[in-house]
Design an enzyme around this catalytic site. Structure first.
Site, PDB file in Angstrom:
ATOM      1  N   LEU A  33      12.462   6.051  17.131  1.00 29.22           N
ATOM      2  CA  LEU A  33      13.133   5.888  18.425  1.00 29.22           C
ATOM      3  C   LEU A  33      12.241   5.118  19.412  1.00 29.22           C
ATOM      4  CD1 LEU A  33      15.620   6.690  20.124  1.00 29.22           C
ATOM      5  CD2 LEU A  33      14.503   8.866  20.599  1.00 29.22           C
ATOM      6  N   HIS A  34      11.092   5.642  19.694  1.00 28.57           N
ATOM      7  CA  HIS A  34      10.034   4.988  20.486  1.00 28.57           C
ATOM      8  C   HIS A  34      10.362   4.659  21.941  1.00 28.57           C
ATOM      9  CE1 HIS A  34       8.321   4.802  16.572  1.00 28.57           C
ATOM     10  NE2 HIS A  34       8.830   3.652  16.198  1.00 28.57           N
ATOM     11  N   CYS A  38       3.461   8.428   0.919  1.00 27.48           N
ATOM     12  CA  CYS A  38       4.151   7.533   1.839  1.00 27.48           C
ATOM     13  C   CYS A  38       4.263   6.186   1.114  1.00 27.48           C
ATOM     14  CB  CYS A  38       3.305   7.431   3.104  1.00 27.48           C
ATOM     15  SG  CYS A  38       3.934   6.255   4.289  1.00 27.48           S
ATOM     16  N   CYS A  69       0.706   2.522   8.875  1.00 30.46           N
ATOM     17  CA  CYS A  69       1.570   1.568   8.238  1.00 30.46           C
ATOM     18  C   CYS A  69       1.080   0.112   8.224  1.00 30.46           C
ATOM     19  CB  CYS A  69       2.833   1.697   9.067  1.00 30.46           C
ATOM     20  SG  CYS A  69       4.210   0.862   8.565  1.00 30.46           S
ATOM     21  N   SER A 108      12.735   6.776   6.637  1.00 27.60           N
ATOM     22  CA  SER A 108      12.550   6.486   8.060  1.00 27.60           C
ATOM     23  C   SER A 108      13.114   5.099   8.348  1.00 27.60           C
ATOM     24  CB  SER A 108      11.048   6.532   8.376  1.00 27.60           C
ATOM     25  OG  SER A 108      10.817   6.217   9.726  1.00 27.60           O
ATOM     26  N   GLY A 159       7.697  -1.854   5.537  1.00 27.52           N
ATOM     27  CA  GLY A 159       9.075  -2.257   5.292  1.00 27.52           C
ATOM     28  C   GLY A 159      10.128  -1.384   5.940  1.00 27.52           C
ATOM     29  N   GLU A 160      11.346  -1.920   5.996  1.00 27.84           N
ATOM     30  CA  GLU A 160      12.487  -1.207   6.559  1.00 27.84           C
ATOM     31  C   GLU A 160      13.450  -0.839   5.417  1.00 27.84           C
ATOM     32  OE1 GLU A 160      13.617   0.321   9.179  1.00 27.84           O
ATOM     33  OE2 GLU A 160      15.521   0.534   8.149  1.00 27.84           O
ATOM     34  N   CYS A 180       3.100  -2.196  15.300  1.00 29.85           N
ATOM     35  CA  CYS A 180       2.976  -1.956  13.864  1.00 29.85           C
ATOM     36  C   CYS A 180       2.365  -3.153  13.135  1.00 29.85           C
ATOM     37  CB  CYS A 180       4.346  -1.620  13.278  1.00 29.85           C
ATOM     38  SG  CYS A 180       4.278  -1.271  11.522  1.00 29.85           S
ATOM     39  N   GLU A 197       0.818  -1.201   0.000  1.00 31.91           N
ATOM     40  CA  GLU A 197       0.000   0.000   0.000  1.00 31.91           C
ATOM     41  C   GLU A 197       0.858   1.260   0.000  1.00 31.91           C
ATOM     42  OE1 GLU A 197      -1.589  -1.266   3.674  1.00 31.91           O
ATOM     43  OE2 GLU A 197      -0.412   0.181   4.785  1.00 31.91           O
ATOM     44  N   ASN A 214      -1.828   4.479  16.736  1.00 37.81           N
ATOM     45  CA  ASN A 214      -3.027   4.324  15.934  1.00 37.81           C
ATOM     46  C   ASN A 214      -3.442   2.853  16.046  1.00 37.81           C
ATOM     47  OD1 ASN A 214      -4.891   5.374  14.164  1.00 37.81           O
ATOM     48  ND2 ASN A 214      -3.635   5.019  12.361  1.00 37.81           N
ATOM     49  N   CYS A 231       7.981  -4.409  14.970  1.00 35.02           N
ATOM     50  CA  CYS A 231       7.730  -3.543  16.120  1.00 35.02           C
ATOM     51  C   CYS A 231       6.365  -3.900  16.725  1.00 35.02           C
ATOM     52  CB  CYS A 231       7.733  -2.078  15.681  1.00 35.02           C
ATOM     53  SG  CYS A 231       9.315  -1.596  14.971  1.00 35.02           S
ATOM     54  N   CYS A 250       7.530  -6.776   6.894  1.00 34.40           N
ATOM     55  CA  CYS A 250       8.684  -6.059   7.454  1.00 34.40           C
ATOM     56  C   CYS A 250       9.422  -6.974   8.426  1.00 34.40           C
ATOM     57  CB  CYS A 250       8.199  -4.807   8.183  1.00 34.40           C
ATOM     58  SG  CYS A 250       9.542  -3.798   8.838  1.00 34.40           S
TER      59      CYS A 250
HETATM   60  N1  SAH Z   1      10.690   0.666   9.126  1.00 29.48           N
HETATM   61  C1  SAH Z   1      10.733   2.082   9.103  1.00 29.48           C
HETATM   62  C2  SAH Z   1       9.622   2.750   8.321  1.00 29.48           C
HETATM   63  C3  SAH Z   1       8.215   2.257   8.522  1.00 29.48           C
HETATM   64  S1  SAH Z   1       7.392   2.713   9.994  1.00 29.48           S
HETATM   65  C4  SAH Z   1      10.786   2.627  10.526  1.00 29.48           C
HETATM   66  O1  SAH Z   1      10.711   1.848  11.462  1.00 29.48           O
HETATM   67  O2  SAH Z   1      10.939   3.815  10.700  1.00 29.48           O
HETATM   68  C5  SAH Z   1       7.282   4.427   9.965  1.00 29.48           C
HETATM   69  C6  SAH Z   1       6.609   4.995  11.192  1.00 29.48           C
HETATM   70  O3  SAH Z   1       5.269   4.564  11.226  1.00 29.48           O
HETATM   71  C7  SAH Z   1       7.174   4.572  12.529  1.00 29.48           C
HETATM   72  O4  SAH Z   1       8.092   5.473  13.038  1.00 29.48           O
HETATM   73  C8  SAH Z   1       5.959   4.588  13.452  1.00 29.48           C
HETATM   74  O5  SAH Z   1       5.994   5.737  14.229  1.00 29.48           O
HETATM   75  C9  SAH Z   1       4.784   4.712  12.535  1.00 29.48           C
HETATM   76  N2  SAH Z   1       3.779   3.708  12.869  1.00 29.48           N
HETATM   77  C10 SAH Z   1       3.651   2.449  12.407  1.00 29.48           C
HETATM   78  N3  SAH Z   1       2.570   1.850  12.927  1.00 29.48           N
HETATM   79  C11 SAH Z   1       1.985   2.754  13.735  1.00 29.48           C
HETATM   80  C12 SAH Z   1       0.825   2.740  14.550  1.00 29.48           C
HETATM   81  N4  SAH Z   1       0.050   1.679  14.645  1.00 29.48           N
HETATM   82  N5  SAH Z   1       0.529   3.865  15.255  1.00 29.48           N
HETATM   83  C13 SAH Z   1       1.312   4.960  15.168  1.00 29.48           C
HETATM   84  N6  SAH Z   1       2.410   5.031  14.414  1.00 29.48           N
HETATM   85  C14 SAH Z   1       2.753   3.942  13.704  1.00 29.48           C
END
Ligand code: SAH
Length: 343
Positions: free
Chosen positions: A217-218, A104, A335, A193, A161-162, A118, A91, A292, A115, A111
């Protein structure tokens, strides 16, 4: 079969010469695809039929089939779900603000980072996208915008994806986004990112590209970060932060850290204070993104007061902080969410 959009202009010129054609034909093909919005080789009418047939025999175009689009209620976000030649789905999201049209893009199916919050990583990595599969996401959305007299002007690699784990295709796609005969989108309008892959960050710093780099970072410390991001076990936080600073120095770009706020996990006063002391005095921006919700995950978005308090602690420490309420919540624009829905 290789996608035509995987080829840089130079490699298409070389292909033409190898196949007994004049190199300038490559520029004509590029014009058809990137300027005139052709949707098949057949439509490239200033090329001889024999060359059109040769191209169709050698390259896939288009490589992406639109399955459906979903528009958010406020009309600011449109999600595009694509089917690839092998039936897999990815997507892209078009984000429309007053002055920007940002796409985006996804760079992988699934991926490897997995995380906790995600949707993209739920089933791990299925495969990398090719350069052309990344480029076509922007191509088709740009064509859609052109019908309204608009154009894609910003690109963020924040879809599925990363990027650092599909490095070559991502860098090649960036060079096509940037190319004057393709999209001519400047490097400062392109953002990658990453979850934090040290060697990838260092490699990107040495490319002849100065794209913006964002770190997901998170968490303010390695211990908590490992709980949220399994991938963090491979790279200590300290090393990632040092790599980000090397990147900023080399490319003269500011650093942005993304911080997805998860209720009772990383959104407390304590984490905010720790984050403030980690980043105090550094030239950077923290982008706070309230979680989200994703189907099937037992995580929660913090209350508005908790988000406010977190933000204030950072601001009081002199840290540039932005707060983004995820756009397109009603269409599962976070995402990976759409590609995981069936049908
Ligand atoms: N793999 C890369 C790029 C994809 S994720 C990375 O980790 O940066 C890009 C961003 O999407 C992440 O930083 C995260 O903040 C956001 N993201 C993904 N799922 C999310 C969710 N359910 N709620 C809020 N942010 C989310």
């Amino acid at each position: 079969m290789q996608e035509i959009c995987s080829l840089t202009l130079e490699s298409l010129q070389a292909w033409m010469e190898r196949n007994g054609e004049k190199a300038f034909r490559a520029g004509q093909v590029y014009d058809w695809i990137y300027t005139h919005g052709a949707q098949s080789f057949e439509q490239m009418t200033n090329l001889a039929k024999s060359l059109r047939e040769k191209l169709a025999g050698a390259f896939l175009f288009p490589a992406l089939k639109l399955v459906r689009t979903l528009e958010s209620e406020d009309g600011e976000t449109i999600k595009f779900l694509w089917e690839l030649a092998d039936g897999k789905r990815v997507e892209s999201v078009l984000i429309m603000s007053a002055s920007r049209r940002t796409v985006c893009v996804s760079c992988q199916v699934g991926c490897p980072a997995r995380c906790a919050f995600c949707a993209s990583g739920k089933e791990g990595l299925l495969r990398n996208l090719s350069t052309g599969e990344i480029v076509e996401q922007v191509l088709h959305i740009d064509r859609y915008l052109k019908t309204k007299g608009e154009r894609v002007c910003h690109i963020v690699f924040m879809g599925m994806g990363e990027p650092m784990e599909n490095y070559n295709s991502v860098v090649e796609a960036i060079s096509i986004f940037n190319h004057p005969k393709a999209f001519l989108i400047s490097q400062r309008r392109i953002t990658v990112s990453t979850v934090g892959v040290v060697e990838g960050i260092d490699k990107l710093a040495k490319e002849d590209l100065s794209v913006n780099l964002v770190l997901s970072l998170h968490a303010p410390n390695q211990h908590l970060r490992k709980k949220i991001i399994p991938y963090a076990r491979k790279y200590p936080l300290e090393e990632i932060l040092m790599a980000m600073e090397r990147y900023a120095k080399e490319t003269k770009r500011d650093i942005t850290y993304e911080y997805t706020l998860l209720a009772d996990l990383n959104d407390g006063r304590e984490e905010a204070e720790e984050l403030a002391s980690l980043l105090r005095g550094k030239q950077c921006t923290v982008n706070l993104i309230p979680y989200n919700p994703v189907d099937g995950l037992r995580l929660r978005r913090p209350a508005k007061e908790a988000i406010e308090e977190f933000r204030e602690i950072l601001v009081d420490a002199g840290i540039n902080t932005t707060w983004r309420y995820t756009k397109g919540k009603d269409i599962a624009a976070a995402c990976g969410q759409l590609a995981l829905q069936n049908g």
